[in-house]
Design a protein around this motif. Structure first.
Motif, short mmCIF file in Angstrom:
data_model
loop_
_atom_site.label_atom_id
_atom_site.label_comp_id
_atom_site.label_asym_id
_atom_site.label_seq_id
_atom_site.Cartn_x
_atom_site.Cartn_y
_atom_site.Cartn_z
N LEU A 316 0.82 -1.22 0.00
CA LEU A 316 0.00 0.00 0.00
C LEU A 316 0.85 1.27 0.00
O LEU A 316 0.41 2.32 -0.49
N LEU A 317 2.05 1.19 0.54
CA LEU A 317 2.90 2.38 0.60
C LEU A 317 3.52 2.74 -0.75
O LEU A 317 3.88 3.90 -0.98
N PHE A 318 3.63 1.78 -1.65
CA PHE A 318 4.23 2.07 -2.95
C PHE A 318 3.45 3.11 -3.75
O PHE A 318 4.04 4.07 -4.25
N PRO A 319 2.11 2.96 -3.91
CA PRO A 319 1.39 4.03 -4.63
C PRO A 319 1.45 5.38 -3.92
O PRO A 319 1.43 6.42 -4.57
N ILE A 320 1.53 5.36 -2.59
CA ILE A 320 1.66 6.63 -1.85
C ILE A 320 3.00 7.29 -2.20
O ILE A 320 3.07 8.51 -2.39
N PHE A 321 4.05 6.48 -2.31
CA PHE A 321 5.36 7.01 -2.69
C PHE A 321 5.31 7.67 -4.06
O PHE A 321 5.80 8.79 -4.25
N PHE A 322 4.69 6.99 -5.04
CA PHE A 322 4.60 7.55 -6.39
C PHE A 322 3.75 8.83 -6.40
O PHE A 322 4.06 9.77 -7.14
N TRP A 323 2.70 8.86 -5.59
CA TRP A 323 1.86 10.06 -5.50
C TRP A 323 2.67 11.24 -4.94
O TRP A 323 2.57 12.36 -5.44
N ILE A 324 3.47 10.97 -3.91
CA ILE A 324 4.31 12.03 -3.34
C ILE A 324 5.30 12.54 -4.37
O ILE A 324 5.49 13.76 -4.53
#
Length: 552
Positions: A316-324
């Motif tokens: 779940l943290l991977f898409p958050i990283f790309f969004w950031i």
């Protein structure tokens, strides 16, 4: 490079106009950048500006060095790759000796001594490469050697701790020690990329960097085997001393490449802000949790709820990283605008190929030592041909990559990974060395020493001088993180098919199951590289049609 013309959008070439006068009189604050940009971002510029002409006339920093200094300069930076692989094999080769002394008998926990090291090498590279862009590549290289030295000394001292604390301290030291190569690799490559202009010499230097990998592995494993005859902690203490020597030499020999003009006047606080610590924290956490779950599961079982929880949170943290990176960060850790489709194909190939290599190197040594009962020294003797074959592969790559293009180089390297995996997966428990084991030591280095230079050259030539650390970081992140993930996935398969490894046949069944994973991954790399070549061919035809139409 000529070969790169096949893998990028058409662009206006800047003629190579070299002044006859040396720019050595320019100080670091006034020396213009020496790169000739090849990023497709610049392809739309219709003409040369005054700054571009000045850029083209500037000699590379390497041209201002004497031959002797350049020799030591390249040697020191190549040692970053050398010590990284030495740090991997010096533990892997005496893995069971260390495990016996520290009371580690579970194969799943033993694999952490290897996977934990590769985990931090892969996860911290992006951040350390960005630090090099902001604080200077030379400073980071020196810091990397010192950090790596400290934690190797700590790893050796773990033998003095009683009880389970010894194994905890050793694993912790291995994990923390992996940050040293994570600092060294991208900044050494970043310094090479910023020092040399594009051309045959740069191709060869990058290939030599890759050539040090198998040699470092053999030397590191051999010295570990020798020290194990006396007392294995000396493996890490002497390694730490050697790293301190390299740090001192780097201080005096490596040049300080001028920072990007936009960064020179920034304060330390402003540079820290530009590190994109939010994106880095989320990205590193995602990679650690995802990797930890895969490598923890073989030793402690997938039935443990915390393993599923960590795996899900990591995903779940991977898409958050790309969004950031895409929406939030003012100075993103990864400038996605430089990541063309070609670069993406290359990264996918690297990921598949090096994951299969991680599985190969771990299980090949297990077969030799656990099933054939070879000693650590004999194991390294049987692995030694990889150093010679790897050097030949790297030199060959340096000569041919500009002629046949990185696409073909990548396909050949993926085929080498696939062939090597198949050979090891079909090896009997007891067989003469020359039948299959020797053959695979000649083939597998061609996967390592063709894919790595191709990937680093493509990335280095695709981005500006200010992003050389980031470019090197991406390749090294994919390579080292894939090694760790590959071992974790293969370990899960091994545990589930070996029936408890009570007999030699069961143990071999588990090893072969793990190697079948390697075959699948390397086959995916072959398929990806074929698609990459087809895309290149279609692009060439499209350009030819447009050229003919424009001529008409």
């Amino acid at each position: 490079m000529d070969g790169h013309a096949n893998t990028a959008e058409p662009k206006n070439e800047i003629p190579s106009l070299r002044s006859s006068e040396s720019d050595s009189s320019l100080d670091e604050d006034t020396r213009p950048q020496n790169r000739v940009y090849q990023s497709t971002h610049h392809a739309t510029q219709p003409s040369l500006h005054h700054g571009d002409l000045e850029l083209a006339r500037t000699k590379s920093i390497a041209e201002t060095m004497s031959p002797i200094r350049e020799f030591f300069f390249v040697g020191l930076l190549c040692s970053a790759q050398f010590v990284t692989q030495a740090g991997l094999l010096n533990t892997l080769n005496i893995l069971h000796i260390i495990g016996s002394d520290l009371g580690i008998n579970d194969p799943g926990v033993l694999s952490w001594l290897i996977a934990g090291y590769s985990l931090t090498v892969g996860t911290f590279i992006l951040l350390s490469g960005r630090c090099g862009d902001l604080f200077g590549y030379k400073n980071m290289v020196v810091l990397g050697f010192i950090w790596f030295a400290i934690w190797n000394v700590v790893a050796g001292c773990s033998v003095y701790v009683h009880g389970n604390g010894a194994q905890v301290l050793f694993i912790f030291a291995r994990v923390m020690g992996g940050i040293g190569p994570a600092i060294l690799l991208p900044n050494a490559l970043g310094l090479l990329g910023a020092t040399y202009n594009e051309g045959r010499k740069k191709d060869m230097v990058f290939s030599l960097f890759g050539a040090c990998a198998p040699g470092g592995a053999v030397v590191g494993g051999t010295f570990a085997g020798l020290w194990a005859l006396l007392w294995w902690p000396w493996t890490f203490w002497t390694f730490g001393i050697a790293l301190v020597v390299l740090a001192v030499l780097s201080t005096f020999i490596l040049p300080s490449v001028p920072l990007d003009p936009e960064l020179r006047n920034l304060s330390t606080k402003e540079r820290i802000r530009d590190l994109d610590l939010l994106g880095a924290s989320v990205g590193i956490t995602a990679m650690i949790l995802f990797n930890f779950a895969w490598n923890q599961a073989p030793g402690f079982g997938w039935e443990q709820p915390y393993i599923y929880a960590l795996l899900i949170v990591g995903i779940l943290l991977f898409p958050i990283f790309f969004w950031i990176e895409l929406r939030v960060a003012e100075k993103p850790l990864i400038p996605f605008d430089v990541l063309s489709t070609d670069v993406t194909f290359v990264m996918l190939c690297e990921m598949c190929g090096w994951a299969s290599f991680g599985i190969f190197v771990y299980y090949f040594i297990q077969i030799l030592q656990q099933l054939r009962h070879t000693s650590p020294l004999l194991t390294m003797a049987q692995l030694s041909p990889v150093a010679i074959s790897g050097f030949i592969a790297a030199i060959t790559t340096g000569h041919v990559i500009s002629r046949i293009g990185p696409g073909w180089v990548m396909l050949i390297s993926m085929l080498a990974f696939l062939t090597g995996s198949i050979i090891v997966a079909t090896m009997p428990a007891h067989q003469i060395y020359w039948a299959q084991a020797f053959v695979v030591t000649l083939i597998i280095p061609w996967g390592m020493d063709m894919s790595f230079p191709a990937g680093t050259l493509i990335m280095s030539n695709a981005v500006e001088k200010a992003h050389q650390g980031m470019a090197a970081s991406l390749v090294n992140t994919v390579v080292n993180y894939s090694i760790s993930i590959g071992v974790g996935i293969a370990g899960t398969v091994d545990i589930h098919v070996n029936n408890g490894a009570q007999t030699v046949e069961d143990e071999l069944r588990g090893y072969r199951g793990a190697m079948y994973v390697g075959i699948g991954l390397s086959a995916m790399g072959v398929l990806t590289s074929v698609l990459f070549l087809l895309k290149m061919r279609m692009h060439e035809r499209h350009v030819q049609r447009n050229t003919k139409a424009a001529g008409v």
